[in-house]
Design a protein around this motif. Structure first.
Motif, PDB file in Angstrom:
ATOM      1  N   GLN A   2      -5.492  26.224  -4.997  1.00 41.61           N
ATOM      2  CA  GLN A   2      -6.290  25.441  -4.073  1.00 41.61           C
ATOM      3  C   GLN A   2      -7.140  24.436  -4.843  1.00 41.61           C
ATOM      4  O   GLN A   2      -7.460  24.632  -6.029  1.00 41.61           O
ATOM      5  CB  GLN A   2      -7.186  26.345  -3.236  1.00 41.61           C
ATOM      6  N   LEU A   3      -7.513  23.371  -4.144  1.00 37.01           N
ATOM      7  CA  LEU A   3      -8.316  22.312  -4.743  1.00 37.01           C
ATOM      8  C   LEU A   3      -9.750  22.389  -4.225  1.00 37.01           C
ATOM      9  O   LEU A   3     -10.000  22.947  -3.155  1.00 37.01           O
ATOM     10  CB  LEU A   3      -7.703  20.954  -4.403  1.00 37.01           C
TER      11      LEU A   3
ATOM     12  N   VAL B  61       0.848  -1.190   0.000  1.00 37.29           N
ATOM     13  CA  VAL B  61       0.000   0.000   0.000  1.00 37.29           C
ATOM     14  C   VAL B  61       0.883   1.239   0.000  1.00 37.29           C
ATOM     15  O   VAL B  61       1.757   1.389   0.865  1.00 37.29           O
ATOM     16  CB  VAL B  61      -0.939   0.043   1.217  1.00 37.29           C
ATOM     17  N   ILE B  62       0.657   2.114  -0.980  1.00 37.65           N
ATOM     18  CA  ILE B  62       1.367   3.385  -0.996  1.00 37.65           C
ATOM     19  C   ILE B  62       0.361   4.521  -0.874  1.00 37.65           C
ATOM     20  O   ILE B  62      -0.781   4.405  -1.328  1.00 37.65           O
ATOM     21  CB  ILE B  62       2.208   3.578  -2.277  1.00 37.65           C
ATOM     22  N   ALA B  63       0.770   5.599  -0.222  1.00 36.44           N
ATOM     23  CA  ALA B  63      -0.033   6.813  -0.135  1.00 36.44           C
ATOM     24  C   ALA B  63       0.591   7.864  -1.032  1.00 36.44           C
ATOM     25  O   ALA B  63       1.811   8.064  -1.016  1.00 36.44           O
ATOM     26  CB  ALA B  63      -0.107   7.308   1.305  1.00 36.44           C
ATOM     27  N   LEU B  64      -0.240   8.524  -1.807  1.00 36.61           N
ATOM     28  CA  LEU B  64       0.215   9.584  -2.705  1.00 36.61           C
ATOM     29  C   LEU B  64      -0.400  10.901  -2.264  1.00 36.61           C
ATOM     30  O   LEU B  64      -1.610  10.979  -2.021  1.00 36.61           O
ATOM     31  CB  LEU B  64      -0.196   9.299  -4.142  1.00 36.61           C
ATOM     32  N   THR B  65       0.429  11.925  -2.170  1.00 33.07           N
ATOM     33  CA  THR B  65      -0.057  13.283  -1.958  1.00 33.07           C
ATOM     34  C   THR B  65      -0.077  13.988  -3.305  1.00 33.07           C
ATOM     35  O   THR B  65       0.950  14.046  -3.998  1.00 33.07           O
ATOM     36  CB  THR B  65       0.835  14.050  -0.971  1.00 33.07           C
ATOM     37  N   LEU B  66      -1.243  14.494  -3.690  1.00 29.80           N
ATOM     38  CA  LEU B  66      -1.446  15.111  -4.996  1.00 29.80           C
ATOM     39  C   LEU B  66      -1.738  16.593  -4.816  1.00 29.80           C
ATOM     40  O   LEU B  66      -2.575  16.970  -3.976  1.00 29.80           O
ATOM     41  CB  LEU B  66      -2.617  14.442  -5.717  1.00 29.80           C
ATOM     42  N   VAL B  67      -1.079  17.424  -5.582  1.00 32.02           N
ATOM     43  CA  VAL B  67      -1.305  18.869  -5.526  1.00 32.02           C
ATOM     44  C   VAL B  67      -1.698  19.363  -6.905  1.00 32.02           C
ATOM     45  O   VAL B  67      -1.423  18.715  -7.926  1.00 32.02           O
ATOM     46  CB  VAL B  67      -0.046  19.620  -5.031  1.00 32.02           C
ATOM     47  N   ALA B  68      -2.335  20.529  -6.960  1.00 31.53           N
ATOM     48  CA  ALA B  68      -2.722  21.108  -8.243  1.00 31.53           C
ATOM     49  C   ALA B  68      -1.474  21.485  -9.029  1.00 31.53           C
ATOM     50  O   ALA B  68      -0.536  22.069  -8.488  1.00 31.53           O
ATOM     51  CB  ALA B  68      -3.596  22.332  -8.022  1.00 31.53           C
ATOM     52  N   ALA B  69      -1.452  21.133 -10.307  1.00 28.61           N
ATOM     53  CA  ALA B  69      -0.281  21.431 -11.139  1.00 28.61           C
ATOM     54  C   ALA B  69      -0.027  22.929 -11.231  1.00 28.61           C
ATOM     55  O   ALA B  69       1.123  23.354 -11.393  1.00 28.61           O
ATOM     56  CB  ALA B  69      -0.468  20.835 -12.538  1.00 28.61           C
ATOM     57  N   ASP B  70      -1.094  23.744 -11.081  1.00 25.73           N
ATOM     58  CA  ASP B  70      -0.912  25.197 -11.150  1.00 25.73           C
ATOM     59  C   ASP B  70      -0.638  25.812  -9.785  1.00 25.73           C
ATOM     60  O   ASP B  70      -0.554  27.041  -9.656  1.00 25.73           O
ATOM     61  CB  ASP B  70      -2.128  25.865 -11.795  1.00 25.73           C
ATOM     62  N   GLY B  71      -0.519  24.957  -8.750  1.00 22.25           N
ATOM     63  CA  GLY B  71      -0.202  25.445  -7.417  1.00 22.25           C
ATOM     64  C   GLY B  71      -1.366  26.038  -6.659  1.00 22.25           C
ATOM     65  O   GLY B  71      -1.195  26.524  -5.535  1.00 22.25           O
TER      66      GLY B  71
END
Length: 366
Positions: free
Chosen positions: A80-81, A68-78
């Protein structure tokens, strides 16, 4: 951090049953629960918005067996989501074009990142393997934002329940994690049991230590397979149960609660539900003329996959809409609650749950 979670939760977010195909009623409930069910009917947003590009900012193993891996994802444009509530998921379009759903398991108050966790399933549909093998730091995926088909309705804020019981099986912890933080923040009485094969197979154990003995960890290698009664605990009247895990576990819990009064049951499964009252039919693939038989106990989507026909899918449960397919000829037995009447009239169907009447044939625009 907890103070930021104390915004009043939406009163219409809960529901009695997530899996729409496992039966007419999961528990016998009093008139109070029946009235509140109207408020808990899920409302799923459309996915017509422009896609959001996400970048993998962090990647780490969260189960000691490395699966199991956890991924932190951010907006490519930096930026807010879009906001989300506990129980929400995102539909992730992978580099290959596969679309898969993953529960959001981070902090809803943090608006600049999403966190998901994915267990590697070598003999699955290929999505989890792609995540593990291809989504390294800097990789990009897209989504249309959060959707919630497993919302938490907090007692005193839209739910007539007085206490919460959480049940997680393995990777089923992912939608439950944010629920625990919200229940803790609102001071709601709650308890949880976390079950799995072994401690090494259970993700996020370290994060659960802050809840002390409210969380009980139970593993098959030490105590054997749990019974539904053990998973539910005391579960007195006035309890709302939130469960996520393997189909067998959820089926056992549902059976145990049958006939119980004043108990809410909310659950989410990570696999396709069994076909109920299915009858054999067939489909014709318009582009090739191929005929594909569909067995009484299999879904149309599964039959297409067995025949090597490429068809899109994600949730396999009739609520995400990824498998929308146009029917060129034939009568559809619709078993979803997503498509609108105009969509059905236009010949659309969801191949993961809907069917044709016994012995009939559909021609699909595939």
């Amino acid at each position: 951090m907890l103070a930021r979670l104390r915004a009043t939760p939406p009163s219409s977010s809960g529901r009695i049953r997530h899996d729409l195909l496992l039966g007419v009623a999961d528990a016998t409930i009093s008139s109070l629960w029946k009235v509140s069910e109207v408020l808990r009917t899920p409302r799923l947003p459309a996915v017509d918005a422009e896609p959001i590009t996400l970048t993998v900012r962090d990647r780490r193993v969260v189960a000691h067996d490395q699966d199991v891996i956890a991924l932190t994802l951010v907006a490519a444009d930096g930026g807010q989501l879009p906001p989300w509530r506990p129980g929400a998921h995102i539909d992730v379009t992978l580099p290959s074009g596969r679309v898969r759903q993953y529960s959001l398991c981070g902090d809803p108050a943090v608006r600049d990142r999403y966190r998901i966790a994915v267990r590697r399933i070598p003999d699955g549909g290929g999505g989890s393997v792609e995540v593990h093998d291809a989504l390294h730091l800097g990789a990009r995926v897209t989504t249309h934002g959060p959707r919630n088909a497993f919302p938490l309705s907090v007692p005193g804020y839209g739910s007539p329940a007085r206490r919460l019981r959480f049940i997680a099986g393995g990777i089923g912890i992912t939608p439950i994690l944010p629920m625990l933080a919200e229940a803790q923040a609102f001071g709601v009485p709650w308890s949880m049991i976390y079950a799995g094969r072994s401690r090494d197979s259970l993700p996020f154990l370290e994060e659960l230590t802050r809840y002390g003995d409210r969380v009980r960890v139970r593993t098959d290698d030490v105590a054997g397979l749990p019974t539904a009664a053990e998973l539910l605990g005391a579960c007195p009247d006035g309890t709302a149960v939130y469960a996520c895990g393997p189909p067998a576990m959820l089926t056992a819990i549902r059976a145990e609660l049958a006939g119980r009064r004043n108990v809410e049951l909310h659950f989410e499964r990570f696999a396709a539900p069994p076909v109920v009252d299915g009858r054999p039919f067939s489909v014709r693939i318009a582009s090739t003329g191929a005929e594909v038989p569909v067995g009484a106990d299999e879904t149309l989507l599964a039959a297409l996959g067995r025949a090597g026909v490429q068809a899109p899918y994600s949730c396999q449960q009739g609520f995400c809409g990824t498998c929308r397919t146009r029917v060129l000829d034939g009568t559809v037995e619709h078993r979803d609650r997503l498509l609108t009447e105009p969509e059905r009239a236009a010949g659309l169907m969801l191949t993961c749950v809907s069917r044709a009447p016994a012995g009939e044939r559909l021609t699909l625009d595939l």
